[in-house]
Structures are given as structure tokens and as C-alpha cells.
Write a protein that holds these residues in place. Structure first.
Motif, mmCIF file in Angstrom:
data_model
loop_
_atom_site.group_PDB
_atom_site.id
_atom_site.type_symbol
_atom_site.label_atom_id
_atom_site.label_comp_id
_atom_site.label_asym_id
_atom_site.label_seq_id
_atom_site.Cartn_x
_atom_site.Cartn_y
_atom_site.Cartn_z
ATOM 1 N N CYS A 1 0.817 -1.212 0.000
ATOM 2 C CA CYS A 1 0.000 0.000 0.000
ATOM 3 C C CYS A 1 0.850 1.262 0.000
ATOM 4 C CB CYS A 1 -0.976 0.003 1.172
ATOM 5 S SG CYS A 1 -0.248 0.380 2.777
ATOM 6 N N VAL A 2 2.112 1.148 0.419
ATOM 7 C CA VAL A 2 3.026 2.291 0.333
ATOM 8 C C VAL A 2 4.181 1.985 -0.624
ATOM 9 C CG1 VAL A 2 2.464 3.214 2.609
ATOM 10 C CG2 VAL A 2 4.311 1.550 2.397
ATOM 11 N N LYS A 3 4.020 0.901 -1.388
ATOM 12 C CA LYS A 3 5.028 0.489 -2.370
ATOM 13 C C LYS A 3 6.406 0.345 -1.732
ATOM 14 C CE LYS A 3 2.723 2.193 -6.508
ATOM 15 N NZ LYS A 3 2.877 2.888 -7.802
ATOM 16 N N ALA A 4 6.443 -0.424 -0.633
ATOM 17 C CA ALA A 4 7.708 -0.635 0.070
ATOM 18 C C ALA A 4 8.658 -1.477 -0.773
ATOM 19 C CB ALA A 4 7.457 -1.317 1.408
ATOM 20 N N ASN A 5 9.928 -1.122 -0.722
ATOM 21 C CA ASN A 5 10.973 -1.854 -1.446
ATOM 22 C C ASN A 5 11.700 -2.857 -0.569
ATOM 23 O OD1 ASN A 5 11.100 1.300 -2.288
ATOM 24 N ND2 ASN A 5 11.155 -0.011 -4.096
ATOM 25 N N ALA A 6 11.617 -2.669 0.757
ATOM 26 C CA ALA A 6 12.365 -3.527 1.679
ATOM 27 C C ALA A 6 11.528 -3.783 2.923
ATOM 28 C CB ALA A 6 13.689 -2.869 2.058
ATOM 29 N N VAL A 7 11.667 -5.015 3.467
ATOM 30 C CA VAL A 7 10.920 -5.401 4.654
ATOM 31 C C VAL A 7 11.859 -6.123 5.614
ATOM 32 C CG1 VAL A 7 8.880 -6.575 5.539
ATOM 33 C CG2 VAL A 7 8.899 -5.746 3.178
ATOM 34 N N PRO A 8 12.303 -5.451 6.679
ATOM 35 C CA PRO A 8 13.130 -6.141 7.680
ATOM 36 C C PRO A 8 12.239 -6.850 8.694
ATOM 37 C CG PRO A 8 13.048 -3.796 8.145
ATOM 38 C CD PRO A 8 12.211 -4.015 6.927
ATOM 39 N N VAL A 9 12.327 -8.174 8.740
ATOM 40 C CA VAL A 9 11.474 -8.953 9.638
ATOM 41 C C VAL A 9 12.270 -10.095 10.251
ATOM 42 C CG1 VAL A 9 9.316 -8.456 8.443
ATOM 43 C CG2 VAL A 9 10.699 -10.404 7.718
ATOM 44 N N GLY A 10 11.676 -10.708 11.273
ATOM 45 C CA GLY A 10 12.275 -11.874 11.892
ATOM 46 C C GLY A 10 12.024 -13.126 11.067
ATOM 47 N N LYS A 11 12.666 -14.193 11.488
ATOM 48 C CA LYS A 11 12.618 -15.456 10.744
ATOM 49 C C LYS A 11 11.200 -15.971 10.554
ATOM 50 C CE LYS A 11 14.557 -20.143 10.892
ATOM 51 N NZ LYS A 11 15.399 -21.080 11.687
ATOM 52 N N ASP A 12 10.330 -15.753 11.556
ATOM 53 C CA ASP A 12 8.979 -16.318 11.482
ATOM 54 C C ASP A 12 8.107 -15.639 10.426
ATOM 55 O OD1 ASP A 12 8.957 -13.981 12.900
ATOM 56 O OD2 ASP A 12 7.533 -14.653 14.426
ATOM 57 N N ASN A 13 8.582 -14.534 9.863
ATOM 58 C CA ASN A 13 7.801 -13.835 8.841
ATOM 59 C C ASN A 13 8.349 -14.003 7.431
ATOM 60 O OD1 ASN A 13 5.367 -12.133 9.485
ATOM 61 N ND2 ASN A 13 6.672 -11.546 11.189
ATOM 62 N N HIS A 14 9.405 -14.779 7.276
ATOM 63 C CA HIS A 14 10.014 -14.940 5.955
ATOM 64 C C HIS A 14 9.006 -15.467 4.936
ATOM 65 C CE1 HIS A 14 14.511 -15.059 7.302
ATOM 66 N NE2 HIS A 14 13.848 -14.044 7.814
ATOM 67 N N ALA A 15 8.272 -16.515 5.308
ATOM 68 C CA ALA A 15 7.318 -17.124 4.372
ATOM 69 C C ALA A 15 6.193 -16.160 4.036
ATOM 70 C CB ALA A 15 6.757 -18.411 4.969
ATOM 71 N N HIS A 16 5.820 -15.300 4.981
ATOM 72 C CA HIS A 16 4.770 -14.302 4.727
ATOM 73 C C HIS A 16 5.213 -13.321 3.647
ATOM 74 C CE1 HIS A 16 2.710 -14.732 8.938
ATOM 75 N NE2 HIS A 16 3.064 -15.889 8.428
ATOM 76 N N ILE A 17 6.450 -12.877 3.753
ATOM 77 C CA ILE A 17 6.939 -11.877 2.796
ATOM 78 C C ILE A 17 7.061 -12.479 1.400
ATOM 79 C CG2 ILE A 17 8.723 -10.163 2.320
ATOM 80 C CD1 ILE A 17 7.016 -9.835 4.927
ATOM 81 N N GLU A 18 7.338 -13.758 1.333
ATOM 82 C CA GLU A 18 7.383 -14.409 0.021
ATOM 83 C C GLU A 18 6.009 -14.391 -0.635
ATOM 84 O OE1 GLU A 18 8.822 -15.530 -3.276
ATOM 85 O OE2 GLU A 18 10.148 -15.157 -1.579
ATOM 86 N N VAL A 19 4.946 -14.522 0.160
ATOM 87 C CA VAL A 19 3.590 -14.402 -0.379
ATOM 88 C C VAL A 19 3.373 -12.993 -0.934
ATOM 89 C CG1 VAL A 19 1.130 -14.380 0.209
ATOM 90 C CG2 VAL A 19 2.596 -16.207 1.082
ATOM 91 N N THR A 20 3.853 -11.987 -0.228
ATOM 92 C CA THR A 20 3.756 -10.609 -0.726
ATOM 93 C C THR A 20 4.443 -10.472 -2.079
ATOM 94 O OG1 THR A 20 3.672 -9.671 1.506
ATOM 95 C CG2 THR A 20 4.377 -8.201 -0.274
ATOM 96 N N ARG A 21 5.620 -11.030 -2.204
ATOM 97 C CA ARG A 21 6.365 -10.959 -3.462
ATOM 98 C C ARG A 21 5.597 -11.648 -4.586
ATOM 99 N NH1 ARG A 21 11.871 -10.264 -3.365
ATOM 100 N NH2 ARG A 21 12.250 -12.154 -4.582
ATOM 101 N N GLU A 22 4.981 -12.792 -4.270
ATOM 102 C CA GLU A 22 4.207 -13.517 -5.276
ATOM 103 C C GLU A 22 2.977 -12.719 -5.705
ATOM 104 O OE1 GLU A 22 3.326 -17.303 -3.547
ATOM 105 O OE2 GLU A 22 5.443 -17.848 -3.331
ATOM 106 N N ILE A 23 2.307 -12.092 -4.750
ATOM 107 C CA ILE A 23 1.125 -11.289 -5.075
ATOM 108 C C ILE A 23 1.516 -10.094 -5.940
ATOM 109 C CG2 ILE A 23 -0.574 -9.706 -4.055
ATOM 110 C CD1 ILE A 23 -0.929 -11.745 -1.796
ATOM 111 N N ALA A 24 2.622 -9.448 -5.615
ATOM 112 C CA ALA A 24 3.074 -8.295 -6.405
ATOM 113 C C ALA A 24 3.392 -8.723 -7.833
ATOM 114 C CB ALA A 24 4.307 -7.662 -5.752
#
Length: 371
Positions: A143-166
Motif C-alpha cells: 500500500c506504500v510500495k515498500a521496497n524492503a521489509v526487515p522482519v524476523g525469521k517467522d515472517n520470511h514465508a509471509h513476505i514471500e507471499v507478498t512478493r508472489e502477489i506483487a
């Protein structure tokens, strides 16, 4: 200011702790000079596991504490945009649109969702919102067109879903979103003080960034250590020992840590001394954080102002992005076509402005025949 954006955040369920620091906050502090920084107070995500009225009533207070912790940890308010997720309804619309770009089977393969359901005692009755957690997270990020997401290990798979949706959105409707990069912390997670699981507020096995020196000493003295070590002269295990995990992570004196490890393995140092040294190291680490927190606390209304101004700025940004999304998908065009046709009909006298539309007899016959 860079045109690259970073987005991350936390659910407003309480104060931040050392697990948050190593999992994400340290990266946020380090990266704030490289990216335009956006921090979400994710109260809609909180509803997946905490959704009673009592939980919701605590959101504003918890939001203040979270922002205070972030500022105390080193986030500079002039470089950061903090915003309350539920105050931006456009994020919900993006979430609805993104739901059609990912399958249930894909979401069910995310292991961290099962862990979240287990921790919330919802393992056998997972809410729809929890299954769709990564989709709403994608809406948060994109929603803000973020280029980078610093997260902990438990969120890695979530961010991959974001990349797939984009990628999927860009493929279907044209280049609209950047593909956000995952930024991993050096220490992806921190074991809890009980040694049984990762640090978690719900398990009560954490040391908070806002804990006093005495609270830190009490928590460290009760920390889990080598259970087979019944006395100080028995050689102990260092590997996987929570006390030494914390020493490695937070003690600013590597020589001291190395000596303690050597003596521990040899059975020439007791747990009390090792823990006393850890408490001292943690308090050295937390002292500057406590000082910054106290400074911000002396400015009444500052945190509330930061959240309100950040939320209003973010909503303006999200409204622009949503307009781009609707245009790319053709959603805006569908209604505009209907509206233009209705306006032409009004001009021809078929209906009067403000009056309900009525079918002429011939139109009614044709309509019935089409059913």
C-alpha cells in the motif's frame, strides 16, 4: 531523502522486548538512514488472535508504548512514519483485491500460521483472518510500495507471499508494484528466558526494553540453564544454554564471555556468577534505551502526535496507490461507464435527477424475457 521505502511493524499487544530487538528493531535502526521508513501499528492483525472488546480497548495505550520503545531503541521521529492500520480503510480494500491472487492451498503451506494458531489455542478452529494474515500483510507492504521489509525469521514465508502477489498483479494488470526485498537480521530469533521456546509476550519469557535494572536482574536470576549441572564444580554445557545465548547476543565484552564459557565447561564458575555478569551486560545495553525513553516521556502528547500525523500522511499515500490499482484493474472504468450512461439517460428525460429509475413498459417486457 531516498525514494526507496522500508516497511515493517508490530501488533499492539504490549511493550517490545529483546526478541523484537534482535528480530527486527536493530535492522530498523540501522536501515532508517538508507530508506524512507514506515512503521505499521498492526491492530487489524492483532484481531486474528486477540479480538475481544477488552483487547481492542488496549490498542491506543499499547500503540503509545510500542512507539516509545521504537524511539527509545534509536528510531529517529523525523525519519519515521508510524501509522495505525485500522485508521486506513483503503488497506482493507487492497486486501480484498489481493485475496484473489493467492490460493488457499498456498496459504495453508505457511508453517508459521500453524504456530500462531497453536499459540493462540486456535489450532483446530483457525479463523479465516488468520489464514489470510499474509494477504493483509501484503496489503500493508504494497500500500506504500515498500521496497524492503526487515522482519524476523517467522515472517520470511509471509513476505514471500507478498512478493508472489506483487508479481501476479504486475503480470495481470501491468507494472504497478515493486517486488519488496526481505532483509534478514543477524540474529533471526531469540530464545525465551525459560529456554523452552522463542521469546514471546504471551509466554511471559521475555525481558522488555523498558524493564528496570532490578527487573532485569530478577528475570536473569530465574533464567533456565543447564539442567544437568547440580553444582558449580560440575562441567556445564554452553551450546544452546539460554544464558550464554544472551551473553553472545548482548554482552559488549567478548573476552569476558569467552572466559565464562571456558570456566563453565571446566566446572570452575557457578551459575550465579554467570547470571550476574549477564544482568550487568544487559543493563549496559539497556541503559541508553531507558534514557532515551525517559526523555521522550517528558514530552506530553508527542507520541500521540507522531501516530496521528503519520496515519494521516499514510492514508493520503494509500489513497493514491489504491487509485492506481483500481485504474490498472479497470475497476474505476466499469462504474464510470454505468454512470455516464445513466447521465445520458437523465438528459434524455428517461428519469429525473433524484427520482428512482422506473422501467418503461417495453423495457419491463424485455427485462422479464431476459430472466
Amino acid at each position: 531523502m531516498t525514494d526507496q521505502r522500508m516497511l515493517t511493524g508490530d501488533r499492539p499487544t504490549g511493550k517490545l522486548h529483546l526478541g523484537h530487538y534482535v528480530g527486527s528493531i536493530a535492522n530498523r535502526v540501522r536501515l532508517q538512514h538508507q530508506y524512507e521508513s514506515w512503521f505499521i501499528i498492526a491492530d487489524l492483525h492483532m484481531l486474528t488472535t486477540k479480538n475481544t472488546r477488552a483487547d481492542i480497548d488496549q490498542v491506543s495505550g499499547n500503540a503509545r508504548q510500542m512507539v516509545l520503545d521504537a524511539l527509545a531503541a534509536g528510531i529517529e521521529p523525523e525519519r519515521a512514519t508510524f501509522y495505525l492500520q485500522s485508521a486506513i480503510p483503503e488497506i482493507g480494500e487492497l486486501n480484498t483485491l489481493f485475496q484473489n491472487l493467492v490460493t488457499v492451498a498456498r496459504l495453508e503451506r505457511i508453517p508459521s500460521l500453524k504456530d500462531m494458531a497453536r499459540d493462540a489455542d486456535k489450532e483446530t478452529d483457525m479463523p479465516y483472518g488468520l489464514l489470510g494474515y499474509p494477504v493483509l500483510q501484503a496489503a500493508d507492504i504494497l500500500c506504500v510500495k515498500a521496497n524492503a521489509v526487515p522482519v524476523g525469521k517467522d515472517n520470511h514465508a509471509h513476505i514471500e507471499v507478498t512478493r508472489e502477489i506483487a508479481r501476479r498483479f504486475n503480470h495481470l494488470y501491468g507494472e504497478t508494484f515493486p517486488i519488496p526485498e526481505l532483509i534478514t537480521s543477524e540474529v533471526s530469533s531469540l530464545v525465551g528466558t525459560d529456554g523452552q521456546a522463542k521469546a514471546s509476550k504471551s509466554l511471559g519469557n521475555v525481558i522488555y526494553l523498558s524493564d528496570s535494572a532490578e527487573e532485569v536482574r530478577k528475570k536473569v536470576s530465574a533464567m533456565y540453564t543447564d539442567p544437568n549441572r547440580v553444582s558449580a564444580d560440575v562441567p556445564g554445557t554452553v551450546e544452546g544454554n539460554p544464558v550464554f545465548v544472551y551473553h553472545d547476543t548482548f554482552n559488549d565484552n567478548p573476552a569476558e564471555v569467552a572466559e565464562l564459557k571456558e570456566r563453565y565447561r571446566a566446572g570452575t564458575v557457578g551459575d550465579v556468577e554467570v547470571k550476574d555478569q549477564l544482568a550487568a551486560a544487559l543493563n549496559r545495553f539497556l541503559d541508553p534505551i531507558r534514557q532515551r525513553r525517559a526523555s521522550f516521556e517528558t514530552q506530553p502528547g508527542l507520541v500521540d502526535q507522531i501516530i496521528v500525523e503519520g496515519t494521516e500522511r499514510t492514508r493520503r499515500e494509500v489513497q493514491q496507490v489504491l487509485a492506481e490499482v483500481r485504474k490498472a484493474m479497470g475497476l474505476a472504468g466499469a462504474y464510470n461507464q454505468l454512470r455516464r450512461k445513466a447521465e445520458r439517460a437523465q438528459k434524455k428525460g428517461a428519469t429525473q435527477p433524484g427520482e428512482p429509475t422506473r422501467l418503461r413498459p417495453a423495457d419491463a417486457v424485455a427485462y422479464q424475457g431476459s430472466r
